[in-house]
Design an enzyme around this catalytic site. Structure first.
Site, mmCIF file in Angstrom:
data_model
loop_
_atom_site.group_PDB
_atom_site.id
_atom_site.type_symbol
_atom_site.label_atom_id
_atom_site.label_comp_id
_atom_site.label_asym_id
_atom_site.label_seq_id
_atom_site.Cartn_x
_atom_site.Cartn_y
_atom_site.Cartn_z
ATOM 1 C CB CYS A 380 33.416 25.671 -45.053
ATOM 2 S SG CYS A 380 33.194 27.148 -44.034
ATOM 3 C CD GLU A 415 32.020 24.245 -48.548
ATOM 4 O OE1 GLU A 415 31.224 25.184 -48.503
ATOM 5 O OE2 GLU A 415 33.216 24.331 -48.221
#
Length: 423
Positions: A380, A415
């Protein structure tokens, strides 16, 4: 303690300046440059484009803006947006009336197709500058929902009375550019409609308890939307359906917060891990089993490890509930996962999805010593991911794919999945 003196070079405090924004940083701020007079350039760091860097949040590339300087750093300045003098053709009206004050979103003023284009570009720049690699970054996979996608929010509130007598205590998120000040958030457009409906009730109940003096310290609320509705109890058991998988986990445990993109996301991780005929899979940060169990049908055997014992308990239960018999889970530090692992490295893929800070050195050392045939690195925070990529490159791993997924529309976050092949 005396208040720190404002550094007034090259701009005075609250001096207003005009500049053109040329790019977006990976923190979501617009960046422009101003050519300083020769008298101001003396002793200042040289810049690549011959101009002093100024960061202005909520601005877009190609815009001419007026900004008010509030901080001069060693080699750049920070400023608040005063006015957009010439707007970008990609500027749109933010859906949230708190945009610009609430620190949760950075891109509501930018058309969604352009958000994805800039995120793709920022991954490529991080890859170039932090990993030293030129590699094509695939287009960002869009979220099926641009708003109303977030299945978990954690509003904050203070136990201290508001400064203004009679004012309602704010319940919400940090104000843009501050570390402690809260913005009151009655509704959040990136959260699911069900969460926003529940939020009204939770805010009323919390303020009643605050007025009664029940809270002795600042606190954080939890609202998580799942099959059973919106849950507010940290210890409640959540049910989530991802493709054919039905998963259970504790509300307080980590789980991806955009369920609408997860089927595509997990399918891609499985595809990348299983390529080239590898037979075994190790999921080094497995949580309650999302990636390991999604990929299990493509492998002979799967091993998952996670530091959270409650997550491991649910991972085992989830495997049994979904009839998956080739997955084994154990609690422990990810750095010790390869001790005694029976899988032959040349036939093993490893999936890693570490915290935002990336992989620690002990884990990377053991992973590279084990030497799996493939590594699928999910992150992330592409900045720490690209930092770690240097260690893989030095150990002889070749980059084969870079694919960002937009799990967080309207924000700077994303992501990113990178795939590495040994040798």
């Amino acid at each position: 303690m005396a208040k720190k003196r404002f550094n007034d070079h090259p701009f005075a405090y609250h001096e207003e300046i005009e500049l053109e924004i040329t790019t977006l940083t990976n923190l979501g701020s617009g960046l422009g440059r101003i050519v300083l007079p020769p008298s101001q350039e003396a002793g200042q760091p040289a810049t690549e484009s011959g101009g002093w860097v100024v960061m202005v949040p909520f601005t877009l590339p190609g815009e001419r803006v007026r900004a008010r300087v509030f901080r001069n750093q060693k080699n750049f300045s920070e400023a608040d947006l005063v006015a957009v003098l010439a707007p970008s053709p990609h500027r749109v009206a933010p859906r949230c009336g708190l945009f610009g004050r609430c620190g949760g979103c950075q891109y509501q003023h930018l058309a969604y197709s352009e958000q994805r284009a800039w995120k793709q570009r920022q991954v490529a720049e991080l890859l170039r500058h932090l990993a030293g690699l030129e590699f094509p970054v695939a287009p960002v996979v869009p979220s099926p929902r641009e708003f109303g996608y977030r299945s978990k929010i954690t509003p904050h509130f203070s136990a201290r009375p508001p400064r203004e007598a009679g004012a309602e205590p704010p319940i919400g998120f940090l104000r843009q550019g501050t570390r402690f000040e809260l913005v009151d958030v009655p509704a959040c457009p990136i959260a699911t409609p069900e969460i926003n409906t529940k939020l009204t009730e939770v805010r009323t109940r919390t303020r009643t308890r605050l007025a009664a003096g029940e809270y002795k310290r600042d606190a954080t609320l939890l609202l998580r939307h799942a099959e059973e509705g919106v849950v507010t109890d940290y210890d409640a058991v959540i049910h989530e359906q991802v493709g054919d998988l039905r998963l259970r986990f504790l509300a307080r445990d980590f789980f991806q917060n955009n369920p609408f993109i997860l089927p595509a996301f997990t399918a891609y991780v499985r595809e990348q891990a299983a390529a080239a005929g590898v037979r075994f899979l190790v999921d080094a940060y497995c949580g309650s089993g999302l990636l390991a169990l999604s990929a299990a049908p493509a492998f002979e055997q799967v091993a998952g490890i996670e530091i959270s014992e409650s997550s491991i308990r649910f991972a085992k239960e989830n495997a049994a509930a979904n009839g998956i018999g080739n997955a084994d889970f154990r609690a422990g530090n990810a750095a010790a996962i390869f001790a005694g692992l029976p899988f032959p490295p040349a036939e093993t893929a490893v999936v890693i999805d570490p915290p935002r800070k990336g992989c620690d050195e002990d884990f990377l050392r053991q992973l590279l010593a084990f030497g799996p045939a493939r590594v699928v690195y999910v992150s992330c925070d592409p900045a720490t991911q690209m930092r770690d990529l240097k260690a893989f490159s030095a150990a002889g791993y070749a980059l084969t794919a870079v694919r960002p997924f937009d799990l967080f529309p309207q924000t700077r976050h994303l992501e990113c999945v990178i795939t590495l092949r040994r040798g």
